[in-house]
Design an enzyme around this catalytic site. Structure first.
Site, PDB file in Angstrom:
ATOM      1  N   ILE A  16       0.843  -1.203   0.000  1.00 25.36           N
ATOM      2  CA  ILE A  16       0.000   0.000   0.000  1.00 25.36           C
ATOM      3  C   ILE A  16       0.874   1.247   0.000  1.00 25.36           C
ATOM      4  O   ILE A  16       0.641   2.186  -0.770  1.00 25.36           O
ATOM      5  CB  ILE A  16      -0.964   0.000   1.204  1.00 25.36           C
ATOM      6  N   ASN A 105      -2.297  -7.309  17.000  1.00 22.87           N
ATOM      7  CA  ASN A 105      -2.290  -5.886  16.664  1.00 22.87           C
ATOM      8  C   ASN A 105      -2.475  -4.962  17.854  1.00 22.87           C
ATOM      9  O   ASN A 105      -2.056  -3.805  17.815  1.00 22.87           O
ATOM     10  CB  ASN A 105      -3.340  -5.614  15.580  1.00 22.87           C
ATOM     11  N   VAL A 129      -5.074   2.574   9.111  1.00 22.42           N
ATOM     12  CA  VAL A 129      -5.434   1.785   7.935  1.00 22.42           C
ATOM     13  C   VAL A 129      -5.315   0.289   8.237  1.00 22.42           C
ATOM     14  O   VAL A 129      -6.135  -0.513   7.808  1.00 22.42           O
ATOM     15  CB  VAL A 129      -4.533   2.150   6.735  1.00 22.42           C
ATOM     16  N   ASP A 159     -14.127   1.470   1.181  1.00 24.26           N
ATOM     17  CA  ASP A 159     -15.480   0.914   1.078  1.00 24.26           C
ATOM     18  C   ASP A 159     -16.446   1.955   0.493  1.00 24.26           C
ATOM     19  O   ASP A 159     -17.295   1.637  -0.346  1.00 24.26           O
ATOM     20  CB  ASP A 159     -15.971   0.465   2.459  1.00 24.26           C
ATOM     21  N   HIS A 187     -14.968  -1.800   9.472  1.00 27.71           N
ATOM     22  CA  HIS A 187     -14.324  -2.152   8.206  1.00 27.71           C
ATOM     23  C   HIS A 187     -14.134  -3.672   8.208  1.00 27.71           C
ATOM     24  O   HIS A 187     -13.057  -4.189   8.466  1.00 27.71           O
ATOM     25  CB  HIS A 187     -12.991  -1.426   8.060  1.00 27.71           C
TER      26      HIS A 187
END
Length: 334
Positions: A16, A105, A129, A159, A187
């Site tokens: 990304i 995470n 992100v 989205d 998300h």
């Protein structure tokens, strides 16, 4: 030419970032007269790859890019930031449950939130992100108590853009002719793409998307599942994730934070709930329609919500409550 602003991109050696960094550095996000310094953070094993990314940025000879700081150290990366774009996260691997992903995470985003609190400007704008983006953002926010909550947001713009594009393809119009779609919630596959308040320009007139499409079955069925599952469809076709469209969405999201939203338009992003909007519980990082002024997102209030939408919105809120509880347990245990 103004003074350089400091922008951090984490996961800077990844896919990304490879699409994102050039757009930022050439002025697509912060303007064609805004000089900038790029802070690039990645894990130690990726530093050789990151050196190659730095070489390429140098070789682009971009006039706005005044300095590149590539590092694997948080105290260097987070120093005096104006904007932090937290792309890097532990990816979901085969056989991993969502809870496993959360556990991995939580540690990363607690550490990065603490670094934001300690080293960055109190005016820093933080965009998360890395997935699970909503709960990672909440973890970072909670770990940076001296930075205002409204400075944190997570990306649901990809989205949002996907929803716009599906409507535009259906009606054979430009995607810019479609306005005010909404992504509610997480998300994840429980997100709810909502076009009940969206408009489209057809033959010079703005009309409601529902009126233009004239197919409730599609709007409540295939349209929603296509947007929800688009990331998986890209991976299946490309054998890689949707890096290009994610990078474009990050640019859109950050540009709107920096310059605001156009009059009469709103966009979707994950922001902290206060319990007063659309019956979404307090203290969730939930995607709402927002307008932005002076770099602060404000939830669009007063939209009518039908029973079908309520059910979808609450389903996503329920998932976020479960994620928040799991993350909190992992933080306590750490």
């Amino acid at each position: 030419m103004t003074e350089p602003i400091k922008i951090l991109v984490t996961g800077a050696a990844g896919q990304i970032a490879y699409s994102l960094l050039y757009s930022i550095a050439k002025g697509d996000v912060f303007g064609k007269d805004q000089k900038l310094t790029l802070h690039l953070l990645d894990i130690t094993p990726m530093m050789t790859v990151l050196e190659g990314v730095v070489m390429e940025l140098q070789d682009c000879a971009l006039p706005l890019l005044k300095e590149i700081i590539a590092t694997d150290k948080e105290d260097v990366a987070f120093k005096d930031l104006d904007v932090a774009i937290l792309v890097g996260s532990m990816p979901r691997r085969e056989g991993m449950e969502r809870k496993d992903l959360l556990k991995a995470n939580v540690k990363i985003f607690k550490s990065q939130g603490t670094a934001l609190d300690k080293y960055s400007k109190k005016t820093v704008r933080v965009v998360v992100v890395g997935n699970p983006a909503n709960t990672n953002c909440l973890t970072a926010l909670k770990s940076a108590p001296s930075i205002p909550k409204e400075n944190f947001s997570c990306l649901t713009r990809l989205d949002h853009n996907r929803a716009k594009a599906q409507i535009a393809l259906r009606l054979n119009v430009a995607s810019d002719d479609v306005k005010n779609v909404i992504i509610w919630g997480n998300h994840s596959s429980t997100q709810y793409p909502d076009v009940n308040h969206a408009t489209v320009k057809l033959q010079g007139k703005e009309i409601g998307v529902c009126q233009a499409v004239k197919d409730d079955h599609w709007l409540k069925g295939d349209f929603i599942t296509t947007v929800q599952q688009r990331g998986a469809a890209v991976i299946k076709a490309r054998k890689l994730s949707s890096a290009m469209s994610a990078a474009k969405a990050i640019c859109d999201h950050v540009r709107n934070i920096w310059f605001g939203t156009p009059e009469g338009e709103f966009v979707s992003m994950g922001v902290i709930s206060d319990g007063n909007s659309y019956e979404i519980p307090n203290d969730l990082l939930y995607s709402f329609p927002v307008t932005i002024k002076n770099k602060i997102p404000t939830i669009v209030e007063g939209l009518s919500i039908d029973d079908f939408s309520h059910e979808k919105m609450n389903l996503s809120a329920k998932e976020l409550i479960e994620e928040k509880t799991s993350a909190s347990e992992f933080l306590t245990a750490a």
